[in-house]
Design a protein around this motif. Structure first.
Motif, short mmCIF file in Angstrom:
data_model
loop_
_atom_site.label_atom_id
_atom_site.label_comp_id
_atom_site.label_asym_id
_atom_site.label_seq_id
_atom_site.Cartn_x
_atom_site.Cartn_y
_atom_site.Cartn_z
N SER A 9 0.74 -1.16 0.00
CA SER A 9 0.00 0.07 -0.21
C SER A 9 0.69 1.39 -0.02
CB SER A 9 -1.01 0.10 1.09
OG SER A 9 -0.31 -0.16 2.22
N SER A 10 2.16 1.04 0.10
CA SER A 10 2.98 2.41 0.42
C SER A 10 4.17 2.15 -0.33
CB SER A 10 3.10 2.78 1.71
OG SER A 10 3.84 3.94 1.90
N TRP A 11 4.92 2.99 -1.06
CA TRP A 11 6.24 3.18 -1.97
C TRP A 11 7.00 4.08 -1.47
CZ3 TRP A 11 1.68 1.56 -3.34
CH2 TRP A 11 1.46 0.07 -3.93
N PRO A 12 7.64 4.19 -0.29
CA PRO A 12 8.54 5.27 0.11
C PRO A 12 9.96 5.28 -0.64
CG PRO A 12 8.50 3.54 1.77
CD PRO A 12 7.38 3.25 0.92
N VAL A 53 -3.46 4.36 -7.10
CA VAL A 53 -2.25 5.03 -6.40
C VAL A 53 -1.86 6.03 -7.27
CG1 VAL A 53 0.21 4.42 -5.74
CG2 VAL A 53 -1.53 2.86 -5.70
N VAL A 66 5.41 10.47 -1.35
CA VAL A 66 5.50 8.77 -1.47
C VAL A 66 4.13 8.40 -1.98
CG1 VAL A 66 5.29 6.92 0.24
CG2 VAL A 66 6.97 8.88 0.76
N VAL A 68 1.13 6.29 -2.19
CA VAL A 68 0.11 5.30 -1.28
C VAL A 68 -1.15 5.05 -2.12
CG1 VAL A 68 1.31 6.33 0.95
CG2 VAL A 68 -0.89 7.39 -0.16
#
Length: 70
Positions: A9-12, A53, A66, A68
């Protein structure tokens, strides 16, 4: 809400990456989402979607936030 969605759910790690790299990475790592590349400053809806996203970019197509699910 993102915890109710399927997959990553997140790609920092994509902050500062090229937009095309971010899109391919996100869609490869989570087949349940579609990406939307959005230029910073562009108005968008505030609704939440597990299948979206947004990849926020600057004029050089560099990811500025970021990515998300949402």
């Amino acid at each position: 809400m993102a915890s109710d969605c399927q997959g990553k759910s997140s790609w920092p790690e994509l902050l500062g990456a090229q937009a095309r790299v971010a899109v391919v990475t996100i869609e490869t790592q989570n087949p349940y989402v579609d990406t939307q590349v959005v230029l910073e400053g562009t108005p968008v809806t505030k609704d939440f979607s597990c299948s979206r996203v947004r990849v926020w970019i600057d004029q050089n197509r560099i990811v500025t936030r970021v990515p998300v699910i949402g």
